[in-house]
Design a protein around this motif. Structure first.
Motif, mmCIF file in Angstrom:
data_model
loop_
_atom_site.group_PDB
_atom_site.id
_atom_site.type_symbol
_atom_site.label_atom_id
_atom_site.label_comp_id
_atom_site.label_asym_id
_atom_site.label_seq_id
_atom_site.Cartn_x
_atom_site.Cartn_y
_atom_site.Cartn_z
ATOM 1 N N PHE A 303 0.807 -1.222 0.000
ATOM 2 C CA PHE A 303 0.000 0.000 0.000
ATOM 3 C C PHE A 303 0.838 1.268 0.000
ATOM 4 N N TRP A 305 2.731 2.140 -2.876
ATOM 5 C CA TRP A 305 3.283 2.335 -4.209
ATOM 6 C C TRP A 305 3.290 3.796 -4.664
ATOM 7 N N MET A 314 -1.004 13.434 -8.809
ATOM 8 C CA MET A 314 -2.145 12.787 -8.155
ATOM 9 C C MET A 314 -2.615 13.664 -6.990
ATOM 10 N N SER A 315 -3.748 13.280 -6.425
ATOM 11 C CA SER A 315 -4.385 14.179 -5.460
ATOM 12 C C SER A 315 -3.570 14.313 -4.181
ATOM 13 N N THR A 317 -4.619 14.217 -1.133
ATOM 14 C CA THR A 317 -4.988 13.193 -0.156
ATOM 15 C C THR A 317 -4.167 11.933 -0.380
ATOM 16 N N ALA A 318 -4.077 11.535 -1.653
ATOM 17 C CA ALA A 318 -3.303 10.341 -1.959
ATOM 18 C C ALA A 318 -1.850 10.554 -1.574
ATOM 19 N N THR A 321 -1.410 10.255 2.199
ATOM 20 C CA THR A 321 -1.691 8.875 2.617
ATOM 21 C C THR A 321 -0.484 7.981 2.319
ATOM 22 N N VAL B 83 -6.494 -2.338 -2.111
ATOM 23 C CA VAL B 83 -5.755 -1.685 -3.196
ATOM 24 C C VAL B 83 -6.678 -0.759 -3.986
ATOM 25 N N VAL B 86 -7.290 2.362 -1.901
ATOM 26 C CA VAL B 86 -6.142 3.262 -1.871
ATOM 27 C C VAL B 86 -5.976 3.963 -3.222
ATOM 28 N N THR B 87 -6.281 3.246 -4.312
ATOM 29 C CA THR B 87 -6.203 3.900 -5.625
ATOM 30 C C THR B 87 -7.175 5.064 -5.691
ATOM 31 N N PHE B 88 -8.352 4.858 -5.093
ATOM 32 C CA PHE B 88 -9.352 5.928 -5.159
ATOM 33 C C PHE B 88 -9.037 7.085 -4.223
ATOM 34 N N PHE B 89 -8.066 6.932 -3.323
ATOM 35 C CA PHE B 89 -7.588 8.103 -2.598
ATOM 36 C C PHE B 89 -7.101 9.146 -3.587
ATOM 37 N N ASP B 90 -6.571 8.671 -4.701
ATOM 38 C CA ASP B 90 -6.143 9.602 -5.739
ATOM 39 C C ASP B 90 -7.342 10.134 -6.505
ATOM 40 N N TYR B 91 -8.120 9.207 -7.119
ATOM 41 C CA TYR B 91 -9.101 9.677 -8.090
ATOM 42 C C TYR B 91 -10.265 10.421 -7.470
ATOM 43 N N PHE B 93 -10.193 12.437 -4.978
ATOM 44 C CA PHE B 93 -9.854 13.728 -4.381
ATOM 45 C C PHE B 93 -9.134 14.645 -5.353
ATOM 46 N N ARG B 94 -9.149 14.282 -6.646
ATOM 47 C CA ARG B 94 -8.446 15.138 -7.589
ATOM 48 C C ARG B 94 -9.176 16.437 -7.841
#
Lengths: 538, 94, 205
Positions: A303, A305, A314-315, A317-318, A321, B83, B86-91, B93-94
């Protein structure tokens, strides 16, 4: 004794004559020990190719401007260097060579669970390697994307990408099959009485690694297939012109490729966890903590990567995190270092070559790990991203960590594998020169990166000249060390003094069988009793 | 090795499971005709999850196997779902 | 003299079963990567995906779903038959599964063929000119995911073929049903993936 009453265990695995003759008795053998050596030889060959490419890069960087190659050639060289070193050496490295050779012996089994599948993995590995190499030799230009195959360039560039991409896919398949084999072996074939908590630590790390191989590799597999399809048909999945999102490629690529770092480092840590108790003649400190941290690294490693993508857009938040999760991985790694040091404390340390490598491992791993926190932190990452600092960091981990452990492991298990001892003096000299060269080669890159020298350029500003010269000199010294080590090992494998069963007074099961082991490892499958454990020293 | 006796699943069980799966399939087609907005997909996915757990439990024998295979399946699914999240933490909040 | 020895054949049904499950896990993650891509693009192109899904033929999709569900049952029953020592029934059920799988592929062939006739295939000019980016992505994923799934059907056919031959020969029997069981497990995986593909592509109109 009559010839007809000969059991297979009367001869060592090296001398055993099976159905086949000559080379065939090796490349068609399903014996896990021979397969381990097959991997060792094929990897050493590929490793020397990778080293040569690395030397070429360092030679190019000895002075600003063009030295020996054009920018395009430099791109091809660092790409092929990366693909060979990552996909063919460090990812399969320790599991395929020492895992194959030692895992069944260490858990008291005659072979892995699926010996034929094991041989198939090696053939698949060779097929993948040939595919990748063919991308260099044929077609219009070697791959020039970097080993990461980032979209959209990987399907826009005119260079010969398809064989390299499929090669990486095929190598992944080999890795999955090996992982599958190891998990079943560990679940089903441990010696009677060897409970999970009595299993030596190297098999434990192989177990964690195997799960990553199994669950992460397919993700990159399908991603690479999509890149290939994008190149051939234009399906649009990663093509921004068709609505695709190249950053999603990066996500999927690193969903595999970050855990892959743990595929590399976990077995390396496992081998160190074997070497240190043996040469300290002391029970490993905190066995359960090491096992738990192995599994924790394997799990949390899935988790984190996104820390390769902090500057990708990327955002927010990401970003934080991933940054926090990255810092979490440091904890189990530090636990391991603490345990190794505590194992040495008050032990009766036997200063032999494997121990030197293990100590070297801890040193370079610490530098690599701490610099990893520097690039794992958001603020500093933005500054250091894609600089020579990152190159230094991952070479300290991947080449320092895995490489030192690999050489440590080979010096540790060499007597068992070949039944002969090597020349300790030359081995130590080799270690010293190699380590000196290693530090001279990669340390200046930390400085260069902080000064702002970007990675992956064949040229640089005049102000970076001095440090680059040092780095290039380091690469020569390191290669000299490498040559000494390899010549010493090759000569000793042929004509070294005969090794005893247990030259280091180790306590794990591989030291209870003859050196080199007989075909089926054990005459009688060993049994563990209540009091027995893997590291019962006085 | 401990005695791992084989459980023979009667035909009847399989037939009943198939019947339920078919009913669920038609149900999922039916609910897409009803206007539920974004819940349509949630509903369809929910039914798909129920169907797949039936396949896992009965057709793939998880019910009759030793528990550790169930644990492995659960672990793998959990990793995958994590997974995705966690990927959607990006999408998201963009 | 040559010392050819047979490794005493190591038969461990539980081990083979775990091996198959592990392989299934990696297959799930292979499709998992595609499901991640699907979910991201659906999130980003919500309406286009709905529009595009309308192009797909729900009847064919539902029919194929039923075919796979029934075939899953028949292969599961085949193991039961083998364990009950009803070899003939086992073979018959396996053959039915085999035929159902082929019917699935034929359906898929015609379904794809209709799309191709309408100019819908990866890289087509029609798609680039007439469709929004979201729709292009939808069909890109549709072809990749159903195509990969169809490849798995083919692989399943091969495994079933092996199982069928071995049951015929009698080397897979009530005492050693592992190959047939593993063929079944693999086939259920194919079914399992389709259970998700069906609503995600056909039912989001």
């Amino acid at each position: 004794m009559q010839a007809s009453s000969k059991t297979p265990n009367d001869v060592s695995y090296l001398e055993y004559q099976g159905k086949h003759k000559g080379l065939w008795k090796w490349i068609l053998s399903t014996d896990h020990k021979r397969i381990g050596l097959l991997y060792l030889y094929s990897m050493m060959t590929l490793f020397l190719v990778g080293v040569t490419l690395g030397l070429a890069m360092k030679f190019e960087l000895i002075a600003p401007g063009k030295t020996i190659m054009e920018a395009k050639d430099y791109n091809a060289v660092f790409t092929v260097h990366g693909v060979i070193m990552i996909f063919m050496i460090v990812i399969p490295g320790l599991p395929a060579v020492f895992g194959n050779f030692m895992l069944p012996i260490m858990i008291g089994a005659k072979d892995v669970a699926f010996p034929k599948l094991n041989l198939l993995s090696w053939w698949v590995y060779i097929a993948g390697a040939i595919l990748v190499i063919s991308s260099v030799l044929f077609g219009d230009g070697s791959p020039d994307t970097g080993w990461t195959f980032y979209a959209p360039y990987s399907f826009k560039t005119g260079s010969n990408m398809l064989p390299a991409i499929f090669g990486a896919f095929v190598l992944g398949f080999s890795s999955i099959l090996t992982g599958l084999n190891f998990i079943v072996t560990i679940h089903r074939m441990r010696a009677p009485g060897m409970t999970w908590t009595k299993m030596p630590l190297f098999p434990w790390t192989l177990y964690g690694t195997a799960w990553i191989q199994l669950l992460a590799t397919p993700v990159v597999g399908i991603t690479l297939v999509l890149v290939a399809l994008e190149r051939i048909f234009g399906i649009g999945v990663f093509d921004p012109a068709l609505g695709g999102d190249p950053i999603l490629y990066q996500h999927l690529f690193w969903i595999y490729s970050h855990p892959a770092v743990y595929v590399m480092i976990l077995p390396a840590m496992g081998a160190i966890s074997e070497i240190i108790p043996t040469f300290s003649q002391k029970h490993i400190f905190g066995y359960k903590a090491i096992v738990a941290s192995t599994l924790a690294i394997a799990f949390v490693g899935y988790f984190v990567w996104g820390h390769h993508m902090f500057t990708s857009g990327m955002s927010g938040t990401a970003q934080y995190t991933f940054s926090i999760l990255t810092f979490l991985v440091a904890i189990p790694s530090a636990i391991k270092v603490f345990n190794w040091i505590s194992t040495m404390y008050k032990g009766s340390i036997n200063l032999q070559t494997p121990f030197y490598w293990a100590a070297g491992f801890i040193f370079v791993f610490m530098i690599g790990g701490l610099s990893g926190l520097v690039v794992g932190a958001l603020a500093t990452n933005v500054y250091l991203h894609d600089t020579a600092f990152v190159v230094a960091h991952f070479h300290f981990i991947v080449f320092g960590g895995v490489g030192f452990s690999f050489f440590g492991a080979i010096h540790y298990w060499f007597p068992k594998m070949f039944g002969r001892m090597y020349d300790a003096t030359w081995a130590n000299i080799g270690w010293l020169i190699f380590t000196t060269g290693f530090l001279a080669l990669y340390s200046p890159m930390f400085y260069l990166g902080m000064q702002g020298m970007p990675r992956r350029y064949y040229d640089y500003l005049e102000e970076f000249h001095a440090a680059n010269i040092l780095s290039t000199l380091g690469s020569w010294v390191m290669t000299l060390g490498l040559i000494i080590i390899l010549i010493n090992l090759f000569r000793s494998a042929k004509s070294g003094p005969i090794a005893p069963k247990d030259p280091w007074k180790g306590k794990t099961l591989e030291w209870t069988v003859p050196s080199p082991p007989p075909l089926e490892n054990f005459d009688q499958i060993p049994e563990y009793h209540e009091k027995d454990g893997p590291y019962e020293y006085q | 090795m401990e005695n791992e006796k084989h459980h023979i699943v009667p035909y009847r069980v399989y037939a009943i499971v198939l019947l339920v799966l078919v009913v669920l399939t038609f149900l999922s087609i039916a609910i897409t005709d009803i206007e539920l907005g974004s819940y349509t997909v949630v509903g369809a996915l929910l039914l798909a999850s129920i169907k797949s757990s039936l396949v896992l439990t009965y057709f793939m024998h998880l019910k009759f196997d030793q528990p550790y295979i169930r644990i492995m399946v659960g672990f793998v699914l959990a990793v995958f779902i994590a997974v995705v999240i966690v990927t959607f933490f990006d999408y998201s909040f963009r | 003299m040559s010392q050819v020895i047979q490794h005493d054949e190591h038969y461990d049904p539980e081990g083979s079963k775990i091996g198959m499950w592990l392989f299934i896990f990696s297959e799930l993650l292979l499709f998992g990567g595609l499901f991640i891509i699907y979910s991201v693009y659906r999130y980003l192109n919500h309406d286009a995906f709905h529009m595009a899904a309308g192009e797909l033929n729900l009847t064919v999709g539902a029919l194929n779903t039923l075919i796979l569900l029934v075939s899953s049952m028949t292969i599961a029953m085949s193991t039961t038959a083998l364990q009950k020592k009803q070899k003939g029934t086992a073979i018959l059920l396996l053959e039915i599964t085999f035929i159902l799988a082929i019917i699935f592929l034929i359906n898929k062939y015609f379904e794809w063929g209709v799309k191709f006739d309408h100019g819908i295939f990866p890289g087509s000019e029609y798609m680039k000119e007439e469709m929004s980016q979201g729709e292009v992505l939808f069909f890109g994923l549709y072809f990749v995911m159903t195509g990969l799934h169809a490849l798995h059907i083919v692989a399943g056919l091969v495994i079933m073929g092996f199982a069928l031959a071995r049951v015929h020969k009698g080397t897979v029997h009530a005492g050693r049903p592992t190959l047939l069981e593993n063929a079944g497990l693999y086939w259920h995986l194919v079914d399992l993936i389709w259970i998700f593909l069906f609503p995600l592509f056909y039912l989001i109109t």
